[in-house]
Design an enzyme around this catalytic site. Structure first.
Site, short mmCIF file in Angstrom:
data_model
loop_
_atom_site.label_atom_id
_atom_site.label_comp_id
_atom_site.label_asym_id
_atom_site.label_seq_id
_atom_site.Cartn_x
_atom_site.Cartn_y
_atom_site.Cartn_z
N HIS A 172 36.57 46.18 -1.24
CA HIS A 172 37.82 46.32 -1.97
C HIS A 172 37.60 46.99 -3.33
O HIS A 172 38.46 46.91 -4.22
CB HIS A 172 38.48 44.95 -2.16
CG HIS A 172 39.03 44.40 -0.89
ND1 HIS A 172 38.22 44.00 0.15
CD2 HIS A 172 40.31 44.21 -0.47
CE1 HIS A 172 38.99 43.57 1.14
NE2 HIS A 172 40.25 43.69 0.80
N GLY A 210 33.37 31.75 -6.20
CA GLY A 210 33.11 32.56 -7.39
C GLY A 210 31.67 32.51 -7.85
O GLY A 210 31.26 33.36 -8.66
#
Length: 338
Positions: A48, A308
């Site tokens: 992405h 994360g």
């Protein structure tokens, strides 16, 4: 990453910015968009990030992404705004919307922005990090073109409708960035290009059985919903909320266009200090939860990580040694400068 080279982060960002300015982006938009593409690759999400850059420029050339527009406010309250994205660059619009939500939260404790008529925001997690770095708990989600079946369905009717949740954690953050499909289409595209099967089932075959073949799933748009029927239900609700709050298009509306543009998104922030929560106390709370999580017994060959964690580790490594980029993609990008 096979057949890859490492490019310094600043060089990657500057190169993308130069191309965007040549394509008709003003200085501010070029800087924001280049940074968001580069940050995705920096954190190890090239699917992405840089990998999407050529197709993004194709959308600009088609006129689905309009480089010269800025969002227009349609409605405003102290804690909520609705904006028309005017088909502007999705990552610029999303960054703008999250910044507005952060600003309202800093003033009122919470803030939200609903945006219609916008475009693909590329790496969704960027906006979770943006909120967390501003001291906010952030939530955002988007709808998409139909690319996932309803549970029991044999054709795509739902979107993979990414959802992001972020909690600040000292200099880091806990950031959940997930699509409603078991694997994002970007991830499946990488495996398909390398002619590899997915590690776990990724979708359905022609008879409704689970398959790890990314190419078939990509062709038929029959991705597996996360949590099976629960993910299908969550996808539907995110679509209805994004379109309802923004007064924008639903996944069904987007599908009738034939291509993904003019989508709907929602951004929500809670400012911790404004809400009377000590950031140090929050960090201590998160420390306790994550320490306990990391101390978990694990199955052989496995490890436990929190959302994360790997992104932050890859970020530090790639800042030091350069961002891994696919050689063929980098060559294609460099040709755009000439």
């Amino acid at each position: 990453m096979e057949n890859s080279i490492r490019i310094p982060y600043r060089q990657l960002t500057a190169t993308l910015e130069e191309i965007l300015r040549k394509t008709g982006f003003d200085a501010e938009k070029a800087t924001v968009c280049a940074s968001l593409f580069a940050k995705a690759s920096l954190d190890g999400v090239a699917s992405h990030g840089l990998n999407r850059f050529p197709s993004f420029l194709e959308q600009v050339a088609k006129g689905h992404v309009k480089a010269d527009t800025i969002p227009v406010k349609e409605f405003s309250l102290p804690v909520m705004e609705r904006w028309d994205g005017r088909l502007g660059p999705g990552m610029y619009n999303a960054h703008f919307a999250m910044e507005r939500a952060i600003t309202m939260a800093a003033e009122n404790g919470l803030g939200s922005v609903a945006m219609n008529n916008t475009n693909h925001w590329m790496r969704a997690g960027n906006y979770g990090w943006q909120a967390a770095e501003s001291g906010c708990i952030g939530i955002c989600f988007t709808n998409t073109i139909p690319n996932m079946p309803a549970w029991g369905g044999s054709e795509p009717k739902l979107g993979n409708n990414p959802l992001v949740m972020a909690v600040p954690y000292g200099d880091e953050a806990v950031v959940l960035d997930m699509a409603m499909t078991q694997y994002s289409y970007g991830k499946m595209s990488i495996f398909g290009k390398e002619e590899k099967s997915m590690p776990h089932p990724a979708g359905f075959d022609s008879k409704g059985a689970l398959t790890k073949d990314p190419l078939y799933v990509l062709e038929k748009q029959l991705a597996l919903p996360i949590g099976l029927w629960k993910g299908a239900g969550l996808s539907l609700m995110l679509d209805l909320m994004a379109a309802g709050l923004s007064d924008g298009k639903t996944t069904r509306d987007i599908g009738q266009q034939g291509e993904e543009y003019g989508i709907s998104q929602f951004f929500l922030c809670f400012h911790m200090e404004k809400l009377g929560i000590d950031p140090l106390e929050l960090k201590n709370k998160v420390d306790g939860v994550l320490d306990d999580l990391k101390a978990s017994n694990v199955f052989e060959g496995m490890e436990v990580s929190y959302p994360g964690e790997k992104s932050f580790q890859r970020r530090k490594e790639n800042l030091a040694f350069g961002v891994p980029v696919a050689t063929d993609t980098w060559t294609e990008v460099l040709q755009m400068i000439k």
